[in-house]
Scaffold this active site. Structure first.
Site, PDB file in Angstrom:
ATOM      1  N   CYS A 101       0.838  -1.204   0.000  1.00 51.88           N
ATOM      2  CA  CYS A 101       0.000   0.000   0.000  1.00 51.88           C
ATOM      3  C   CYS A 101       0.873   1.254   0.000  1.00 51.88           C
ATOM      4  O   CYS A 101       0.359   2.370   0.029  1.00 51.88           O
ATOM      5  CB  CYS A 101      -0.921   0.028   1.202  1.00 51.88           C
ATOM      6  SG  CYS A 101      -2.364  -0.999   0.995  1.00 51.88           S
ATOM      7  N   ILE A 102       2.164   1.095   0.038  1.00 57.43           N
ATOM      8  CA  ILE A 102       3.063   2.249   0.091  1.00 57.43           C
ATOM      9  C   ILE A 102       3.660   2.494  -1.288  1.00 57.43           C
ATOM     10  O   ILE A 102       4.256   1.616  -1.860  1.00 57.43           O
ATOM     11  CB  ILE A 102       4.212   2.031   1.109  1.00 57.43           C
ATOM     12  CG1 ILE A 102       3.637   1.782   2.489  1.00 57.43           C
ATOM     13  CG2 ILE A 102       5.163   3.216   1.135  1.00 57.43           C
ATOM     14  CD1 ILE A 102       2.914   2.963   3.078  1.00 57.43           C
TER      15      ILE A 102
END
Lengths: 102, 161
Positions: A101-102
């Site tokens: 998610c980064i």
């Protein structure tokens, strides 16, 4: 699913990512890049090589890692592959779509 | 995609009004995640959210140990001196393991990714904050009206955090 790029038959998943990196050739990458509307330059290939190397070494990829790689800055990365840099460059590289998610 | 009338998300306008670490990270991860998907994103820092772009404060944000039922900790205990710092340190360690960057680095990543960072004018006046107190990567100071103006267009979504 089978797909043919540059006369090479490769297996892809439903999102169009290669499922076996060993089937990848530079010509295949080039054809996928065309689908993504990207004209490849030396700098693009440098990033692709880096991503493949990380994948082979089983390093999970995210934007922070790419930015610290010394290969490309985050700003350059977005300029090279607009509209989703890591997603698109991974697809051209023949590696799975990143799950971070980064 | 157009055949089943899906309307893609084109722009995320996030409003950050709090400065507890969990809220700040939720906001940053959503803004960064949007850019990673090719979606535009902007953050409007208002009220306590301004702490996240205040040069002197952004490295000292905490998780709330009091009034936060999800900490599963008696309120009296959460209020003890040093408890917030300890809980924050533990949370930051876990985040580093997941390669989640610290606030200052995250702001740099957002800025380099093309996320627009805006400070709320009214909140700055209220807290007597000048632009010099805020990060250099700030894109500007806006009123609510300015912010809504920027939200114009199809496929824009606003989110209050």
């Amino acid at each position: 699913m089978e797909k043919t790029y540059a006369e090479v038959s490769v297996s892809v998943n439903e999102e169009g990512y290669l499922t076996d990196l060993s089937q990848w050739t530079k010509e295949v990458g080039n054809e996928i890049a065309k689908e993504e509307g990207i004209e490849m330059t030396d700098k693009h290939w440098e990033v692709i090589n880096y991503l493949q190397e990380q994948y082979r070494n089983e390093v999970p990829l995210n934007i922070r890692k790419v930015g610290k790689s010394g290969v490309v800055s985050i700003k350059e990365f977005y300029a090279l592959f607009p509209n989703g840099p890591l997603k698109i460059s991974s697809r051209i590289s023949g590696i799975p779509k990143p799950i971070s998610c980064i | 995609m157009d055949t089943n009338n899906n309307k893609p998300v084109k722009k995320m306008m996030l409003i950050l009004s709090k400065a507890t670490i969990d809220n700040v990270y939720a906001c940053f991860i959503l803004a960064n995640g949007a850019r990673m998907e090719g979606i535009e994103s902007e953050i409007f820092f208002t009220f306590f959210g301004l702490e996240a772009i205040n040069k002197e404060k952004l490295d000292h944000l905490h998780v709330a140990t009091v009034g936060n039922p999800a900490m599963h900790m008696p309120t009296m205990l959460g209020g003890l001196p040093g408890m917030e710092a300890l809980a924050t340190k533990m949370m930051k360690n876990e985040m580093e393991k997941l390669d989640i960057p610290p606030i200052d680095e995250f702001l740099e990543i957002l800025s380099a990714s093309g996320t627009k960072l805006w400070a709320c004018k009214l909140a700055m006046d209220m807290f007597h904050l000048g632009k010099e107190s805020l990060i250099d990567d700030l894109d500007g100071v806006l009123t609510v009206g300015d912010f809504y103006k920027r939200a114009e267009g199809e496929g824009t979504h606003l989110l209050f955090i």
